[in-house]
Design a protein around this motif. Sequence first.
Motif, PDB file in Angstrom:
ATOM      1  N   ARG A   1      -2.892   0.844  -4.068  1.00  0.00           N
ATOM      2  CA  ARG A   1      -2.237  -0.429  -3.768  1.00  0.00           C
ATOM      3  C   ARG A   1      -1.467  -0.929  -4.976  1.00  0.00           C
TER       4      ARG A   1
ATOM      5  N   PHE B   1      -6.531   1.598   9.087  1.00  0.00           N
ATOM      6  CA  PHE B   1      -5.689   2.583   9.774  1.00  0.00           C
ATOM      7  C   PHE B   1      -6.578   3.683  10.343  1.00  0.00           C
TER       8      PHE B   1
ATOM      9  N   ALA C   1       2.612  -2.150   5.462  1.00  0.00           N
ATOM     10  CA  ALA C   1       1.274  -2.254   4.858  1.00  0.00           C
ATOM     11  C   ALA C   1       1.356  -3.169   3.654  1.00  0.00           C
TER      12      ALA C   1
ATOM     13  N   TYR D   1      -6.240  -3.098   3.995  1.00  0.00           N
ATOM     14  CA  TYR D   1      -5.500  -2.154   4.833  1.00  0.00           C
ATOM     15  C   TYR D   1      -6.472  -1.368   5.712  1.00  0.00           C
TER      16      TYR D   1
ATOM     17  N   TRP E   1       0.847  -1.185   0.000  1.00  0.00           N
ATOM     18  CA  TRP E   1       0.000   0.000   0.000  1.00  0.00           C
ATOM     19  C   TRP E   1       0.883   1.235   0.000  1.00  0.00           C
TER      20      TRP E   1
END
Length: 371
Positions: A121, A111, A104, A109, A90
């Motif tokens: 990505r 966050f 990542a 993903y 990522w």
Amino acid sequence: DSINFSDIVNPNVFSFQPANLLQTIFYRVNIISNTGCGSANTNIIRIKVYPLFAGASINKSQTICYNSAPDTIRLLTNPIGGSGTYFYQWQIYNGSSWVDIPSATLINYSFLATTTIKIRRLVNATPCSDVSLEKTIYVQPPLSNNTINGNTQTCINTSPGVLTGSLPTGADGNYTYLWQTGPSATGPWTNATGVVTQKDYTVPVLTTTTYYRRFVTSALCNGNQGLYSLPYQIIVRPNAIAQWVITKDTACKPFNINNTVVSPVINTITNGSYSWYANNVFYGNSATINPGYTLNNAGDSVTIKMVAVSLYGCKNDSLQHKFFTIPSVLTAFTMSDSVGCGPLTVGFTNNTPNIGFFTYAWNFGIIKALI
């Protein structure tokens, strides 16, 4: 295949750059002697062409509240083609270039975001690679500026009026409100009574010190992302309480009705001072004593009133009592008969003014009678 070969157009060059390939191809070079000594083939090489590679797409851009997690950024379709073994990275846009996000490297993903970012990505299936379209995570600014102003104290059994809440900032600019109340700065908190979903709040009649706070939310910034104001204390002050001690209410003239005769019971919690009145005419004020009033004439009276003045401007309280001076003694009586044949019964009637103030001793010469 690696058995049947065909010549390439314009092959007589020292090096060769193939065009874009759509399938696996085998190559060799046939070297022909310029002197008629025959020809020879080189070794065969293979250029393997993997299936068309697509690194798959990720889900849509999102708008979220400050310091909250967007929905997990995940695949909408699986990668296809290439070597069949996929590696993920990522990346985030730093304003000028795309950089890898440390660690990542999973297919999806998650966050926490505190600022708006662009993300994409990268998928590797060596020797192929592909990047998704970029997605933007729009982060709204945090909710802030949630304060309360108003009266900080009120008298018991009264309302302190309106608590004014500030206009919040942050989020999407559209806010909802909830007013709550509690017995202390730490609660427990319950929803207040009345209209509790407006920017400001009208406090009801209070009987005890109470705390209020306001909870601000928006469409996205709610729950743990909502913002509580600091607790706002409203102190409920007591009314004045009038109490006194009276040692006597009747005396001979001059009767000095001073602090030894009638004195206030000092209450520093509720009372600030004591005002004194004689027949409703003010004659003094003190925080601790009765300034004193004198009855100079016999047979006089006065109503003394003490007003306990509230320490906080709340309701005052009062007491009143009547005080007397003993009238002058003016003895008088009448007889039923003064002349007659004996034995003669004579009645005596006491006509002394203010008869109830005195005791009497009758003297008939030899015989005395005390009534």
